[in-house]
Design a protein around this motif. Structure first.
Motif, PDB file in Angstrom:
ATOM      1  N   LEU A 245       0.805  -1.219   0.000  1.00 21.33           N
ATOM      2  CA  LEU A 245       0.000   0.000   0.000  1.00 21.33           C
ATOM      3  C   LEU A 245       0.838   1.269   0.000  1.00 21.33           C
ATOM      4  CD1 LEU A 245      -2.838  -1.027   2.495  1.00 21.33           C
ATOM      5  CD2 LEU A 245      -2.919  -0.963  -0.006  1.00 21.33           C
ATOM      6  N   ALA A 246       2.148   1.128  -0.058  1.00 19.57           N
ATOM      7  CA  ALA A 246       3.015   2.304  -0.099  1.00 19.57           C
ATOM      8  C   ALA A 246       2.799   3.053  -1.414  1.00 19.57           C
ATOM      9  CB  ALA A 246       4.473   1.891   0.036  1.00 19.57           C
ATOM     10  N   PRO A 247       2.797   4.385  -1.357  1.00 19.11           N
ATOM     11  CA  PRO A 247       2.552   5.156  -2.580  1.00 19.11           C
ATOM     12  C   PRO A 247       3.744   5.119  -3.527  1.00 19.11           C
ATOM     13  CG  PRO A 247       3.111   6.617  -0.782  1.00 19.11           C
ATOM     14  CD  PRO A 247       2.981   5.248  -0.181  1.00 19.11           C
ATOM     15  N   LYS A 248       3.461   5.241  -4.790  1.00 18.18           N
ATOM     16  CA  LYS A 248       4.512   5.402  -5.799  1.00 18.18           C
ATOM     17  C   LYS A 248       4.854   6.889  -5.872  1.00 18.18           C
ATOM     18  CE  LYS A 248       4.329   1.051  -7.083  1.00 18.18           C
ATOM     19  NZ  LYS A 248       3.413   0.556  -6.021  1.00 18.18           N
ATOM     20  N   LEU A 249       6.085   7.227  -5.568  1.00 19.85           N
ATOM     21  CA  LEU A 249       6.481   8.623  -5.447  1.00 19.85           C
ATOM     22  C   LEU A 249       7.305   9.070  -6.646  1.00 19.85           C
ATOM     23  CD1 LEU A 249       7.563   8.516  -1.698  1.00 19.85           C
ATOM     24  CD2 LEU A 249       5.392   9.349  -2.625  1.00 19.85           C
TER      25      LEU A 249
ATOM     26  N   SER B  54      10.499   2.179  16.920  1.00 18.43           N
ATOM     27  CA  SER B  54      10.260   1.400  15.711  1.00 18.43           C
ATOM     28  C   SER B  54       8.757   1.178  15.536  1.00 18.43           C
ATOM     29  CB  SER B  54      10.981   0.049  15.809  1.00 18.43           C
ATOM     30  OG  SER B  54      10.718  -0.747  14.682  1.00 18.43           O
ATOM     31  N   ALA B  55       8.236   1.623  14.407  1.00 14.67           N
ATOM     32  CA  ALA B  55       6.806   1.520  14.122  1.00 14.67           C
ATOM     33  C   ALA B  55       6.531   0.224  13.360  1.00 14.67           C
ATOM     34  CB  ALA B  55       6.348   2.730  13.316  1.00 14.67           C
ATOM     35  N   GLU B  56       5.954  -0.741  14.052  1.00 10.27           N
ATOM     36  CA  GLU B  56       5.804  -2.078  13.471  1.00 10.27           C
ATOM     37  C   GLU B  56       4.695  -2.167  12.423  1.00 10.27           C
ATOM     38  OE1 GLU B  56       8.134  -4.286  14.155  1.00 10.27           O
ATOM     39  OE2 GLU B  56       9.012  -2.757  15.440  1.00 10.27           O
ATOM     40  N   GLN B  57       3.818  -1.150  12.370  1.00 14.33           N
ATOM     41  CA  GLN B  57       2.766  -1.127  11.344  1.00 14.33           C
ATOM     42  C   GLN B  57       3.072  -0.105  10.244  1.00 14.33           C
ATOM     43  OE1 GLN B  57      -0.968  -0.373  13.347  1.00 14.33           O
ATOM     44  NE2 GLN B  57      -0.741  -2.113  14.733  1.00 14.33           N
ATOM     45  N   ASP B  58       4.328   0.295  10.159  1.00 12.81           N
ATOM     46  CA  ASP B  58       4.730   1.330   9.202  1.00 12.81           C
ATOM     47  C   ASP B  58       4.616   0.807   7.771  1.00 12.81           C
ATOM     48  OD1 ASP B  58       6.072   3.387   7.765  1.00 12.81           O
ATOM     49  OD2 ASP B  58       7.244   3.863   9.561  1.00 12.81           O
ATOM     50  N   ARG B  59       3.929   1.567   6.929  1.00  9.96           N
ATOM     51  CA  ARG B  59       3.786   1.208   5.523  1.00  9.96           C
ATOM     52  C   ARG B  59       4.597   2.126   4.602  1.00  9.96           C
ATOM     53  NH1 ARG B  59      -2.850   0.365   5.562  1.00  9.96           N
ATOM     54  NH2 ARG B  59      -2.861  -1.433   7.001  1.00  9.96           N
TER      55      ARG B  59
ATOM     56  N   LEU C 251      -6.787  12.976   9.308  1.00 10.29           N
ATOM     57  CA  LEU C 251      -6.388  12.783   7.914  1.00 10.29           C
ATOM     58  C   LEU C 251      -6.688  14.026   7.070  1.00 10.29           C
ATOM     59  CD1 LEU C 251      -7.583   9.108   7.421  1.00 10.29           C
ATOM     60  CD2 LEU C 251      -5.204   9.902   7.375  1.00 10.29           C
ATOM     61  N   THR C 252      -7.820  14.652   7.345  1.00 15.92           N
ATOM     62  CA  THR C 252      -8.171  15.872   6.628  1.00 15.92           C
ATOM     63  C   THR C 252      -7.115  16.954   6.838  1.00 15.92           C
ATOM     64  OG1 THR C 252     -10.539  15.427   6.753  1.00 15.92           O
ATOM     65  CG2 THR C 252      -9.879  17.726   6.408  1.00 15.92           C
ATOM     66  N   VAL C 253      -6.681  17.114   8.094  1.00 19.64           N
ATOM     67  CA  VAL C 253      -5.677  18.132   8.408  1.00 19.64           C
ATOM     68  C   VAL C 253      -4.325  17.765   7.798  1.00 19.64           C
ATOM     69  CG1 VAL C 253      -4.389  19.237  10.261  1.00 19.64           C
ATOM     70  CG2 VAL C 253      -6.850  18.876  10.503  1.00 19.64           C
ATOM     71  N   LEU C 254      -3.919  16.505   7.932  1.00 19.52           N
ATOM     72  CA  LEU C 254      -2.638  16.075   7.367  1.00 19.52           C
ATOM     73  C   LEU C 254      -2.577  16.353   5.870  1.00 19.52           C
ATOM     74  CD1 LEU C 254      -2.091  12.687   9.252  1.00 19.52           C
ATOM     75  CD2 LEU C 254      -0.646  14.725   9.426  1.00 19.52           C
ATOM     76  N   GLY C 255      -3.657  16.044   5.176  1.00 18.49           N
ATOM     77  CA  GLY C 255      -3.686  16.284   3.737  1.00 18.49           C
ATOM     78  C   GLY C 255      -3.687  17.759   3.388  1.00 18.49           C
ATOM     79  N   ALA C 256      -4.368  18.548   4.212  1.00 23.27           N
ATOM     80  CA  ALA C 256      -4.502  19.976   3.908  1.00 23.27           C
ATOM     81  C   ALA C 256      -3.203  20.744   4.123  1.00 23.27           C
ATOM     82  CB  ALA C 256      -5.608  20.590   4.767  1.00 23.27           C
TER      83      ALA C 256
ATOM     84  N   PHE D 185      -2.369   9.226   2.528  1.00 26.88           N
ATOM     85  CA  PHE D 185      -2.396   9.545   3.957  1.00 26.88           C
ATOM     86  C   PHE D 185      -3.159   8.476   4.724  1.00 26.88           C
ATOM     87  CE2 PHE D 185      -1.292  13.722   2.281  1.00 26.88           C
ATOM     88  CZ  PHE D 185      -0.323  14.123   3.186  1.00 26.88           C
ATOM     89  N   ALA D 186      -4.313   8.068   4.210  1.00 24.10           N
ATOM     90  CA  ALA D 186      -5.115   7.039   4.882  1.00 24.10           C
ATOM     91  C   ALA D 186      -4.590   5.631   4.623  1.00 24.10           C
ATOM     92  CB  ALA D 186      -6.572   7.127   4.422  1.00 24.10           C
TER      93      ALA D 186
END
Length: 231
Positions: A112-116, A177-182, A144-149, A131-132
Motif C-alpha cells: 500500500l506504499a505510494p509510488k512517489l 520502531s513503528a511495526e505497522q509502518d507502511r 487525515l483531513t488536516v494532514l492532507g490539507a 495519507f489514509a
C-alpha cells in the motif's frame, strides 16, 4: 540538572509541518519539558540542517532532539554542542556516505506504499489517498483531513545528498520502531536502530505515531530527557 532544564526540539518530516507534533508538545509540557517544533523548508538536506541549527541557536541549555521520518537524517546532521541525545521516531538514519534515498528504498515496499515521483519543479507530493492508506492509517478522519490539507512537498535534493558522520555515532540515541509502518519498512528501522546501537522501543503503531499514538512518542522522549538530566 533537573528534567525541566532540558528542552526537546521536535523536527517534522516530509509532507508535514511543525503542527504534526502538537499532541506531543502538549504532553511534554505536562511533564514540565519545554518543547519547540523546528520548521524545515524541505528544499535540500543542507537547507534543512541550516534551518534546524537556527532553531537550536535560540534555545538555552541542553537539548534532546527528536526527528520523525525524513527528519532523522536532519537531526543526525547537526553539529550543535547543545544536543545531548537523539530520538528517532520511525525515522531514517543514513550512515556516513549514505543518502536518505539509500535507506528509504533499502527494503521491499509495502503493497500500500505510494509510488512517489517528482513534479516539474523537482518536488515530491504525497498522493491524497496515501495519507489514509500508508502515511497514517490509524488516524481519525479529522486528522487525515488536516494532514492532507497542510502537507508540504519535499525536494528531490533532500533525498539525494550523502550525509557526513552522523551525530548518533557520538551521542546516545533512542529509536521508536513503528511495526505497522507502511512507508518505511519495519525491517529497515530495525537495521538502522541496531547499527546505531540505539535504545529501541518497538510499538504496534503506524508511520506517524506523533499524531496517532502521541503518548507512546512522548514516553520515549521523556525517557531520553530523564537520561540526559541525570548525567
Amino acid at each position: 540538572m533537573s528534567i525541566g532544564n532540558v528542552s526537546a526540539v521536535l523536527v517534522h518530516g516530509a509532507w508535514a509541518d511543525g503542527s504534526s507534533w502538537s499532541k506531543v508538545v502538549e504532553r511534554l509540557k505536562a511533564h514540565g519539558i519545554n518543547a519547540v517544533a523546528a520548521p524545515l523548508p524541505l528544499t535540500s538536506l543542507h537547507d534543512d540542517v541550516a534551518a534546524l541549527n537556527r532553531t537550536l541557536e535560540r534555545i538555552e541549555g541542553p537539548v534532546v532532539l527528536a526527528g520523525h521520518a525524513y527528519a532523522g537524517a536532519v537531526i543526525g546532521s547537526t553539529r550543535a554542542d547543545s544536543v545531548k541525545a537523539l530520538v528517532y521516531v520511525a525515522a531514517l538514519a543514513p550512515a556516513e556516505g549514505e543518502t536518505v534515498g539509500d535507506v528509504f528504498y533499502r527494503g521491499e515496499a509495502h503493497p500500500l506504499a505510494p509510488k512517489l515521483s517528482p513534479d516539474q519543479h523537482g518536488l515530491i507530493w504525497l498522493p491524497e489517498e496515501a495519507f489514509a492508506a500508508a502515511f497514517a492509517q490509524n488516524a481519525t478522519a479529522q486528522e487525515l483531513t488536516v494532514l492532507g490539507a497542510v502537507q508540504r512537498p519535499i525536494s528531490v535534493s533532500c533525498i539525494g545528498e550523502p550525509v557526513e558522520r552522523p551525530l548518533w555515532t557520538d551521542r546516545p540515541s533512542w529509536f521508536l520502531s513503528a511495526e505497522q509502518d507502511r512507508m518505511i519498512s519495519p525491517d529497515t528501522q530495525h537495521f538502522m536502530a541496531q547499527r546505531m546501537n540505539a535504545r529501541v522501543h518497538s510499538h504496534q503503531v503506524d508511520h506517524t505515531p506523533i499524531v496517532t499514538a502521541p503518548d507512546v512518542v512522548t514516553d520515549v522522549i521523556v525517557e531520553a530527557v530523564q537520561a540526559v538530566s541525570t548525567r
